[in-house]
Structure formats: C-alpha cells, structure tokens
Scaffold this active site. Structure first.
Site, PDB file in Angstrom:
ATOM      1  N   ASP A 178       2.687   8.266  -3.526  1.00  0.00           N
ATOM      2  CA  ASP A 178       2.154   8.393  -4.877  1.00  0.00           C
ATOM      3  C   ASP A 178       0.714   8.892  -4.877  1.00  0.00           C
ATOM      4  O   ASP A 178       0.060   8.955  -3.829  1.00  0.00           O
ATOM      5  CB  ASP A 178       2.235   7.038  -5.612  1.00  0.00           C
ATOM      6  CG  ASP A 178       1.763   5.869  -4.743  1.00  0.00           C
ATOM      7  OD1 ASP A 178       1.137   6.118  -3.698  1.00  0.00           O
ATOM      8  OD2 ASP A 178       2.016   4.719  -5.114  1.00  0.00           O
ATOM      9  N   GLU A 182       6.558   0.884 -11.567  1.00  0.00           N
ATOM     10  CA  GLU A 182       6.123  -0.326 -12.248  1.00  0.00           C
ATOM     11  C   GLU A 182       7.314  -1.054 -12.884  1.00  0.00           C
ATOM     12  O   GLU A 182       8.353  -0.441 -13.128  1.00  0.00           O
ATOM     13  CB  GLU A 182       5.116   0.051 -13.351  1.00  0.00           C
ATOM     14  CG  GLU A 182       3.832   0.689 -12.839  1.00  0.00           C
ATOM     15  CD  GLU A 182       2.823  -0.329 -12.318  1.00  0.00           C
ATOM     16  OE1 GLU A 182       3.209  -1.308 -11.651  1.00  0.00           O
ATOM     17  OE2 GLU A 182       1.621  -0.128 -12.564  1.00  0.00           O
TER      18      GLU A 182
HETATM   19  C1  F6R Z   1       0.169   2.853  -2.630  1.00  0.00           C
HETATM   20  C2  F6R Z   1       1.353   2.161  -3.131  1.00  0.00           C
HETATM   21  C3  F6R Z   1       1.243   0.841  -3.810  1.00  0.00           C
HETATM   22  C4  F6R Z   1       0.529  -0.188  -2.932  1.00  0.00           C
HETATM   23  C5  F6R Z   1       0.403  -1.510  -3.669  1.00  0.00           C
HETATM   24  C6  F6R Z   1      -0.337  -2.550  -2.863  1.00  0.00           C
HETATM   25  O1  F6R Z   1       0.507   4.099  -2.072  1.00  0.00           O
HETATM   26  O2  F6R Z   1       2.404   2.699  -3.016  1.00  0.00           O
HETATM   27  O3  F6R Z   1       2.525   0.379  -4.114  1.00  0.00           O
HETATM   28  O4  F6R Z   1       1.241  -0.359  -1.754  1.00  0.00           O
HETATM   29  O5  F6R Z   1      -0.262  -1.330  -4.883  1.00  0.00           O
HETATM   30  O6  F6R Z   1      -1.660  -2.131  -2.688  1.00  0.00           O
HETATM   31  P1  F6R Z   1      -2.640  -2.927  -1.721  1.00  0.00           P
HETATM   32  O7  F6R Z   1      -2.133  -2.684  -0.333  1.00  0.00           O
HETATM   33  O8  F6R Z   1      -3.978  -2.288  -1.963  1.00  0.00           O
HETATM   34  O9  F6R Z   1      -2.571  -4.360  -2.106  1.00  0.00           O
END
Ligand code: F6R
Length: 242
Positions: free
Chosen positions: A67, A143
C-alpha cells in the site's frame, strides 16, 4: 495456521528475517509481498545485515508492496516508497525496476489497481507475503467495512488508522485521508503469508484474527482461510489468546 509466540520484538524480527531468508535461499527468483510500518523495521534491518554478510542475494528478487498513501510523492519521507528505499531497497542489491509499490500519485486508482494486480500475476504471483496488522485488524490498508474488497483499490482511511499513524507525522491533520492498497485477492493468492505483530495494542486484533468469526469488520480474520499462514507475535500481542 501456525501461531508462534516469541518473547519480544527482537526475537520476532529475527524469526521473521530467518523465515524470509530461508525462502529466498530456496528460490532465488522469489516474488516478495512487503509491508511498511514500525513492525517490519527490525526484520528489514536484519535482512540488510544478512545481505552485507553475503548470505542473501536480492538481484533476482521482485517485490510488491501492500500500500501507499494517495497523493504523497516518492520523495515525501512519509510515503511508503520512501520507507522501502530507506529501510531496504537502497541497502541491498535489488533492482529498482523489480520493486513495485501501488502508485500513490494515480489519478485513476481503479485502473491503476487492476494494473497492479496484473503485474503481480505476470510476475508469477507472490511467493511470500509479509503482513503487519492494524489495531482495528486492517491488513494492507484494507479497513473494516461492510465487505472484503478483492482488487487493489482506493480506500478512505479510518479515524483509528489516521490516529495510529499520526505518530509518524508532525500533526494529525498531515496524515493523508486516503490510500491505495492491495486487496484481499492478491493477498490471499500469496503462496505463503507471514503476519507479524508486537505489543499490547495489537492483542485484540490478534485474538479476533485467530479466534473470531471471519468478518469484513475484522479484515485480517479472512486469513483463517489461507492454507499457509504463519503468525509470529510477541507475548504482549498474544495476551488475549491464553
Ligand atoms: C503497511 C501496512 C499496514 C501496517 C499496519 C501496522 O504497509 O500494510 O497494514 O502493517 O498498519 O503498522 P505498524 O507496524 O506501524 O503497527
């Protein structure tokens, strides 16, 4: 589904990096699906170290990121292309033309999304997909909502996600409101998936991912249907499973 609980973030990063390395050593023309965010940072730095020590070769690797924020240029330090350049691509011998991130500057996300999925298919599909998870159960930027979405698509980010990700920005108003994300089709088509999560804030999402009903209100719950899923979590993220 295999669930591995490790002590802490260091162990999680090491185990994830070891699994990626194993897959890369078994298949040099591997197609990797990559995630950004805090969680995989440790894993990437270990992979870079392995490369520097001559244990890994990225010259034939192709990568597809999950993404990016819509409207952020590549050189914006909050764009996910920038993140990948900084944490991995600029530090290993991967060819720039073999690295793909959903196009953040597209004027037609629907068309660009289909083209992105087509590129994944042309590369032979994703061999190994790395996933993080949002506190609301999002994977990529899929989401919670009324339905699972298949193709790579545009998404309005939830208030929860905007708040969670505001830690990377100067102020919450700077967080983009929309993103482009791989959909469930390309994620679930990956031959192998590794989901990593650490910290107490992820405990609820992890519980629902593993034990909850499969529902688009918890997007990660659809992973229960995948044949080759490994979830690596630290003790805090595993808290609700006991
Ligand atoms: C980012 C992604 C998101 C993150 C998720 C957790 O490329 O795909 O789904 O994996 O928001 O983010 P962190 O690791 O920052 O807690």
């Amino acid at each position: 589904m295999k669930v591995i609980v490790v002590k802490n973030y260091e162990e999680l990063s090491q185990m994830a990096a070891d699994l990626v390395a194993q897959e890369m050593q078994a298949k040099d023309e591997i197609v990797l699906g990559l995630a950004t965010g805090s969680t995989p940072e440790g894993m990437y730095s270990i992979l870079v170290k392995m490369y520097q020590e001559g244990k890994l070769d990225f010259s034939k690797v192709k990568s597809f990121n999950l993404d990016d924020y819509l409207g952020l240029e590549e050189d914006n330090d909050q764009s996910y292309r920038y993140f990948m350049n900084k944490h991995l691509f600029s530090k290993v011998n991967i060819k720039r033309e073999n690295t793909f991130v959903p196009p953040a500057m597209t004027k037609d996300p629907e068309k660009s999304g289909l083209e992105y999925d087509q590129k994944i298919l042309e590369a032979g599909g994703i061999d190994l997909q790395i996933l993080g998870i949002g506190i609301n159960g999002h994977i990529g930027f899929n989401e919670p909502g009324p339905a699972f979405v298949g193709p790579t698509h545009k998404i309005d980010l939830s208030e929860e996600t905007i708040k969670a990700n505001s830690r990377f920005f100067e102020k919450i108003e700077d967080v983009p409101k929309q993103a482009i994300t791989m959909g469930m089709k390309s994620i679930l088509n990956a031959r192998k998936i590794i989901l990593i999560a650490n910290g107490q804030s992820k405990a609820d999402a992890i519980y629902k991912t593993i034990k909850g009903p499969i529902s688009p209100e918890v997007p990660s719950s659809i992973l229960q249907l995948h044949q080759n899923l490994t979830i690596i979590i630290d003790e805090e993220a595993a808290k609700k499973l006991e």
